[in-house]
Design a protein around this motif. Structure first.
Motif, PDB file in Angstrom:
ATOM      1  N   HIS A 118       6.081  -7.844  -4.959  1.00  0.00           N
ATOM      2  CA  HIS A 118       7.107  -6.802  -5.078  1.00  0.00           C
ATOM      3  C   HIS A 118       8.480  -7.323  -4.634  1.00  0.00           C
ATOM      4  O   HIS A 118       9.250  -6.593  -4.014  1.00  0.00           O
ATOM      5  CB  HIS A 118       6.715  -5.549  -4.282  1.00  0.00           C
ATOM      6  CG  HIS A 118       5.455  -4.896  -4.773  1.00  0.00           C
ATOM      7  ND1 HIS A 118       5.435  -4.077  -5.878  1.00  0.00           N
ATOM      8  CD2 HIS A 118       4.175  -4.971  -4.337  1.00  0.00           C
ATOM      9  CE1 HIS A 118       4.196  -3.655  -6.090  1.00  0.00           C
ATOM     10  NE2 HIS A 118       3.409  -4.187  -5.176  1.00  0.00           N
ATOM     11  N   PHE A 119       8.734  -8.597  -4.918  1.00  0.00           N
ATOM     12  CA  PHE A 119      10.017  -9.258  -4.656  1.00  0.00           C
ATOM     13  C   PHE A 119      10.323  -9.448  -3.165  1.00  0.00           C
ATOM     14  O   PHE A 119      11.449  -9.795  -2.809  1.00  0.00           O
ATOM     15  CB  PHE A 119      11.178  -8.485  -5.295  1.00  0.00           C
ATOM     16  CG  PHE A 119      11.090  -8.348  -6.783  1.00  0.00           C
ATOM     17  CD1 PHE A 119      11.425  -9.398  -7.618  1.00  0.00           C
ATOM     18  CD2 PHE A 119      10.666  -7.156  -7.373  1.00  0.00           C
ATOM     19  CE1 PHE A 119      11.344  -9.286  -9.006  1.00  0.00           C
ATOM     20  CE2 PHE A 119      10.590  -7.025  -8.755  1.00  0.00           C
ATOM     21  CZ  PHE A 119      10.929  -8.098  -9.577  1.00  0.00           C
ATOM     22  N   ALA A 120       9.331  -9.235  -2.293  1.00  0.00           N
ATOM     23  CA  ALA A 120       9.578  -9.331  -0.849  1.00  0.00           C
ATOM     24  C   ALA A 120       9.565 -10.792  -0.401  1.00  0.00           C
ATOM     25  O   ALA A 120       8.680 -11.256   0.319  1.00  0.00           O
ATOM     26  CB  ALA A 120       8.539  -8.524  -0.081  1.00  0.00           C
TER      27      ALA A 120
ATOM     28  N   LEU B 129      14.505   1.257  -3.666  1.00  0.00           N
ATOM     29  CA  LEU B 129      13.237   1.910  -3.979  1.00  0.00           C
ATOM     30  C   LEU B 129      13.512   3.093  -4.904  1.00  0.00           C
ATOM     31  O   LEU B 129      14.304   3.976  -4.567  1.00  0.00           O
ATOM     32  CB  LEU B 129      12.572   2.408  -2.692  1.00  0.00           C
ATOM     33  CG  LEU B 129      12.252   1.329  -1.657  1.00  0.00           C
ATOM     34  CD1 LEU B 129      12.123   1.938  -0.273  1.00  0.00           C
ATOM     35  CD2 LEU B 129      10.980   0.593  -2.032  1.00  0.00           C
ATOM     36  N   VAL B 130      12.870   3.092  -6.074  1.00  0.00           N
ATOM     37  CA  VAL B 130      13.030   4.203  -7.021  1.00  0.00           C
ATOM     38  C   VAL B 130      11.655   4.762  -7.367  1.00  0.00           C
ATOM     39  O   VAL B 130      10.667   4.019  -7.447  1.00  0.00           O
ATOM     40  CB  VAL B 130      13.756   3.761  -8.314  1.00  0.00           C
ATOM     41  CG1 VAL B 130      15.179   3.329  -8.013  1.00  0.00           C
ATOM     42  CG2 VAL B 130      13.001   2.642  -9.022  1.00  0.00           C
ATOM     43  N   PRO B 131      11.551   6.062  -7.567  1.00  0.00           N
ATOM     44  CA  PRO B 131      10.260   6.661  -7.931  1.00  0.00           C
ATOM     45  C   PRO B 131       9.788   6.193  -9.307  1.00  0.00           C
ATOM     46  O   PRO B 131      10.582   6.064 -10.242  1.00  0.00           O
ATOM     47  CB  PRO B 131      10.556   8.163  -7.942  1.00  0.00           C
ATOM     48  CG  PRO B 131      11.778   8.327  -7.100  1.00  0.00           C
ATOM     49  CD  PRO B 131      12.592   7.088  -7.328  1.00  0.00           C
TER      50      PRO B 131
ATOM     51  N   SER C 274       0.819  -1.213   0.000  1.00  0.00           N
ATOM     52  CA  SER C 274       0.000   0.000   0.000  1.00  0.00           C
ATOM     53  C   SER C 274       0.853   1.265   0.000  1.00  0.00           C
ATOM     54  O   SER C 274       0.529   2.244  -0.669  1.00  0.00           O
ATOM     55  CB  SER C 274      -0.931   0.009   1.214  1.00  0.00           C
ATOM     56  OG  SER C 274      -0.183  -0.076   2.418  1.00  0.00           O
ATOM     57  N   LYS C 275       1.980   1.208   0.725  1.00  0.00           N
ATOM     58  CA  LYS C 275       2.855   2.374   0.779  1.00  0.00           C
ATOM     59  C   LYS C 275       3.625   2.551  -0.523  1.00  0.00           C
ATOM     60  O   LYS C 275       3.884   3.687  -0.955  1.00  0.00           O
ATOM     61  CB  LYS C 275       3.817   2.265   1.965  1.00  0.00           C
ATOM     62  CG  LYS C 275       4.578   3.563   2.243  1.00  0.00           C
ATOM     63  CD  LYS C 275       5.378   3.492   3.518  1.00  0.00           C
ATOM     64  CE  LYS C 275       6.107   4.815   3.775  1.00  0.00           C
ATOM     65  NZ  LYS C 275       6.927   4.748   5.007  1.00  0.00           N
ATOM     66  N   LEU C 276       3.996   1.440  -1.152  1.00  0.00           N
ATOM     67  CA  LEU C 276       4.631   1.531  -2.461  1.00  0.00           C
ATOM     68  C   LEU C 276       3.703   2.240  -3.451  1.00  0.00           C
ATOM     69  O   LEU C 276       4.139   3.102  -4.223  1.00  0.00           O
ATOM     70  CB  LEU C 276       4.979   0.138  -2.984  1.00  0.00           C
ATOM     71  CG  LEU C 276       6.153  -0.594  -2.333  1.00  0.00           C
ATOM     72  CD1 LEU C 276       6.181  -2.044  -2.790  1.00  0.00           C
ATOM     73  CD2 LEU C 276       7.471   0.092  -2.652  1.00  0.00           C
TER      74      LEU C 276
END
Length: 338
Positions: free
Chosen positions: A262-264, A285-287, A86-88
């Motif tokens: 997300h690869f987690a 983490l990239v925008p 959700s934060k991503l």
């Protein structure tokens, strides 16, 4: 509003060295994980000469790395704790792993050599809960027949900063101890029962080295490079395993990348022979909506070059390189590079 203002002020003060240095001397800026700092700095040396991309990386801890990239203060953030889906989405960030490494308990016990001491997850949790306070406690003695353990007070050391290494370590303890799960849980910062705090992997390592009876947790390379004794840990099958590149690779080989959001991927207490139980990927983490397209492209080139040429460097620094199939998935999903 006042608390929010204070938070933003503190965030900008933390970021100030990154911003000032990056504006004059670096093509791209990154900040966050101290676990990953050695590999990003080494990859940065290679990228500068090979592709003309200079990296200014600040080892400020995973929590700060997440906050700084969310605020768009740096070009990429680095975190050992994966960000929630959700934060991503709300922060418009793309998350991907870069390397895999082991978190290891380190000790300073008179008369006990590296990897001579054996511990399991429940005893390790009880040490950090304050339930076991001396190295000759019966629970530790029972795991170590034939080892002479001194009547020395245990001095736990933990991270004082918001840390992905702490997230991985406490996630492991949460799996191994019901008391830990109920009383503390897993997070980048937790309420410790006691002990001393230190900043960064290097700070924890230095504190343990300086404290007789000390115990801490760090990324493996910090322990090896500084000759700090590590311990054996009990694996899922009840066998005791020493930390090394082989046992980290065995953990990585069992990872279920196909079902990891997300690869987690979860690499903790995995099944198999010679599997080190505290292993984690570290993440970038990239925008997805970068403010500066040219700098965002430089970040992409940096990691593309590092993935293509940096596996040997990762291995030299005691990390496990990503499988090629995972690198291909990262490439396919990279923002603007589909």
């Amino acid at each position: 509003m006042l608390n929010k203002t204070r938070f933003l002020t503190a965030l900008l003060l933390t970021a100030a060295p990154v911003m000032a240095h990056g504006a004059h001397a670096a093509d791209i800026t990154g900040a966050g994980s101290s676990f990953a700092a050695p590999i990003y700095q080494a990859w940065g040396d290679g990228a500068k000469s090979a592709i003309g991309v200079s990296l200014n990386y600040q080892s400020v801890g995973s929590s700060a790395g997440q906050n700084l990239v969310t605020a768009r203060t740096v070009d990429f953030g680095a975190s050992d704790a994966p960000m929630a889906d959700s934060k991503l989405a709300s922060s418009a960030l793309y998350q991907f792993p870069t390397v895999i490494g082991g978190i290891v308990p380190i000790v300073n016990i008179p008369g006990v050599a590296s990897n001579q001491l054996k511990l399991n997850g429940s005893v390790l949790a009880d040490i950090y809960l304050g339930k076991i306070s001396n190295w000759n406690d019966p629970k530790i003695v029972a795991l170590n027949p034939g080892v002479s353990l001194p009547d020395t007070a245990i001095a736990p050391v933990h991270r004082a900063d918001g840390s992905g290494t702490t997230f991985v370590f406490t996630s492991y303890l949460t799996k191994m101890s019901a008391d830990w799960k109920d009383q503390v849980g897993a997070a980048t910062s937790v309420q410790w029962a006691g002990g001393a705090g230190a900043r960064g992997n290097d700070g924890v390592g230095s504190s343990v080295r300086a404290t007789e009876g000390g115990i801490g947790y760090v990324e493996y390379a910090y322990a090896r490079r500084n000759s700090i004794p590590t311990v054996q840990l009990q694996d899922k099958d009840g066998e005791f395993v020493s930390p090394d590149l082989g046992s980290f690779s065995a953990a990585a080989a069992s990872a279920d990348w196909d079902h990891a959001s997300h690869f987690a991927v979860d690499l903790l207490n995995g099944a198999g022979k010679n599997v080190w139980p505290i292993v984690s990927a570290t993440f970038v983490l990239v925008p997805t909506n970068p403010k500066d397209a040219a700098r965002a492209d430089a970040v992409y080139k940096f990691f593309d070059h590092s993935f293509r040429t940096g596996d040997a460097t990762a291995q030299k620094l005691d990390y496990v390189a990503l499988p090629e199939s995972v690198k291909q998935k990262i490439e396919a999903g990279y923002p603007g590079k589909k």
